[in-house]
Design a protein around this motif. Structure first.
Motif, mmCIF file in Angstrom:
data_model
loop_
_atom_site.group_PDB
_atom_site.id
_atom_site.type_symbol
_atom_site.label_atom_id
_atom_site.label_comp_id
_atom_site.label_asym_id
_atom_site.label_seq_id
_atom_site.Cartn_x
_atom_site.Cartn_y
_atom_site.Cartn_z
ATOM 1 N N GLY A 1 7.526 6.637 -10.025
ATOM 2 C CA GLY A 1 6.625 5.595 -10.485
ATOM 3 C C GLY A 1 5.175 5.901 -10.225
ATOM 4 O O GLY A 1 4.842 6.851 -9.502
ATOM 5 N N TRP A 2 4.338 5.103 -10.835
ATOM 6 C CA TRP A 2 2.902 5.114 -10.603
ATOM 7 C C TRP A 2 2.497 3.775 -10.001
ATOM 8 O O TRP A 2 2.950 2.716 -10.476
ATOM 9 C CB TRP A 2 2.130 5.348 -11.900
ATOM 10 C CG TRP A 2 2.225 6.746 -12.411
ATOM 11 C CD1 TRP A 2 3.109 7.225 -13.334
ATOM 12 C CD2 TRP A 2 1.416 7.857 -12.009
ATOM 13 N NE1 TRP A 2 2.903 8.565 -13.533
ATOM 14 C CE2 TRP A 2 1.857 8.984 -12.736
ATOM 15 C CE3 TRP A 2 0.353 8.017 -11.115
ATOM 16 C CZ2 TRP A 2 1.288 10.243 -12.607
ATOM 17 C CZ3 TRP A 2 -0.218 9.264 -10.986
ATOM 18 C CH2 TRP A 2 0.239 10.367 -11.721
ATOM 19 N N PHE A 3 1.667 3.864 -8.983
ATOM 20 C CA PHE A 3 1.136 2.701 -8.298
ATOM 21 C C PHE A 3 -0.380 2.812 -8.305
ATOM 22 O O PHE A 3 -0.928 3.893 -8.508
ATOM 23 C CB PHE A 3 1.627 2.666 -6.851
ATOM 24 C CG PHE A 3 3.117 2.485 -6.700
ATOM 25 C CD1 PHE A 3 3.995 3.493 -7.045
ATOM 26 C CD2 PHE A 3 3.632 1.301 -6.188
ATOM 27 C CE1 PHE A 3 5.367 3.336 -6.907
ATOM 28 C CE2 PHE A 3 4.998 1.131 -6.035
ATOM 29 C CZ PHE A 3 5.863 2.147 -6.398
ATOM 30 N N VAL B 1 2.696 0.007 -11.068
ATOM 31 C CA VAL B 1 2.175 0.023 -12.432
ATOM 32 C C VAL B 1 3.283 0.315 -13.442
ATOM 33 O O VAL B 1 3.408 -0.377 -14.449
ATOM 34 C CB VAL B 1 1.058 1.076 -12.568
ATOM 35 C CG1 VAL B 1 0.599 1.204 -14.021
ATOM 36 C CG2 VAL B 1 -0.116 0.732 -11.654
ATOM 37 N N ALA B 2 4.074 1.355 -13.163
ATOM 38 C CA ALA B 2 5.133 1.753 -14.097
ATOM 39 C C ALA B 2 6.174 2.564 -13.352
ATOM 40 O O ALA B 2 5.842 3.250 -12.384
ATOM 41 C CB ALA B 2 4.564 2.576 -15.248
ATOM 42 N N THR B 3 7.422 2.463 -13.791
ATOM 43 C CA THR B 3 8.483 3.273 -13.201
ATOM 44 C C THR B 3 9.331 3.905 -14.293
ATOM 45 O O THR B 3 9.363 3.420 -15.441
ATOM 46 C CB THR B 3 9.398 2.442 -12.280
ATOM 47 O OG1 THR B 3 10.030 1.408 -13.057
ATOM 48 C CG2 THR B 3 8.635 1.829 -11.125
ATOM 49 N N TYR C 1 -4.885 5.821 -7.943
ATOM 50 C CA TYR C 1 -3.552 5.866 -8.535
ATOM 51 C C TYR C 1 -2.686 6.873 -7.791
ATOM 52 O O TYR C 1 -3.091 8.018 -7.579
ATOM 53 C CB TYR C 1 -3.651 6.239 -10.013
ATOM 54 C CG TYR C 1 -4.075 5.096 -10.879
ATOM 55 C CD1 TYR C 1 -5.373 4.586 -10.804
ATOM 56 C CD2 TYR C 1 -3.195 4.493 -11.764
ATOM 57 C CE1 TYR C 1 -5.768 3.512 -11.594
ATOM 58 C CE2 TYR C 1 -3.570 3.431 -12.570
ATOM 59 C CZ TYR C 1 -4.860 2.943 -12.479
ATOM 60 O OH TYR C 1 -5.257 1.882 -13.266
ATOM 61 N N PHE C 2 -1.484 6.418 -7.427
ATOM 62 C CA PHE C 2 -0.535 7.229 -6.690
ATOM 63 C C PHE C 2 0.737 7.423 -7.503
ATOM 64 O O PHE C 2 1.199 6.496 -8.167
ATOM 65 C CB PHE C 2 -0.119 6.540 -5.386
ATOM 66 C CG PHE C 2 -1.236 6.217 -4.451
ATOM 67 C CD1 PHE C 2 -1.913 5.007 -4.547
ATOM 68 C CD2 PHE C 2 -1.601 7.106 -3.445
ATOM 69 C CE1 PHE C 2 -2.933 4.694 -3.668
ATOM 70 C CE2 PHE C 2 -2.610 6.807 -2.563
ATOM 71 C CZ PHE C 2 -3.289 5.594 -2.673
ATOM 72 N N CYS C 3 1.318 8.606 -7.410
ATOM 73 C CA CYS C 3 2.676 8.767 -7.919
ATOM 74 C C CYS C 3 3.635 8.734 -6.732
ATOM 75 O O CYS C 3 3.249 9.043 -5.597
ATOM 76 C CB CYS C 3 2.839 10.049 -8.711
ATOM 77 S SG CYS C 3 2.579 11.577 -7.798
#
Length: 126
Positions: free
Chosen positions: A35-37, A48-50, A93-95
């Motif tokens: 995901g992205w956070f 944000v998205a997975t 933004y983190f993955c």
């Protein structure tokens, strides 16, 4: 824990686009969630998205229709395509990634991630 490495952040004007990448070469599980956070100024980190190992995706309401999460397993890369950027999208933004069971991977939005990148900054100016 497996270190992940993000890239692709930068500064862009409102309405612009950016593509974030995350190298996940050390993460070699067959079933997983990724995901992205992001964490905006003065805000808590938010999902944000997975995406799971069979490319099932979920998005935060705030980014639906504007952001797209994808992966390239052959290149060991996770991506976040961001369009129609707004100033509210500004943040670090983190993955992240997590090995899961097949059952748990159906609910990636609920999965606690234990492998993280250092983050890449996205700044959207109006």
């Amino acid at each position: 824990q497996v270190p992940l490495v993000e890239s692709g952040g930068g500064s862009v004007q409102s309405g612009g686009s950016l593509r974030l990448s995350c190298a996940v070469s050390g993460f070699t599980y067959d079933t997983y969630c990724m995901g992205w956070f992001r964490q905006g100024p003065g805000k808590e980190r938010e999902r944000v998205a997975t995406i799971n190992f069979i490319n099932t995706t979920t998005y935060a309401d705030s980014v639906k229709g504007r952001f797209t999460i994808s992966q390239d397993k052959s290149r060991h890369q996770l991506y976040l395509e961001m369009t129609s950027l707004k100033s509210d999208d500004t943040g670090l933004y983190f993955c992240a990634a997590q090995f899961t069971s097949v059952a748990a991977s159906r609910l990636c939005w609920e999965v606690t991630m234990s492998n993280w990148g250092q983050g890449t900054q996205v700044t959207v100016s109006s």
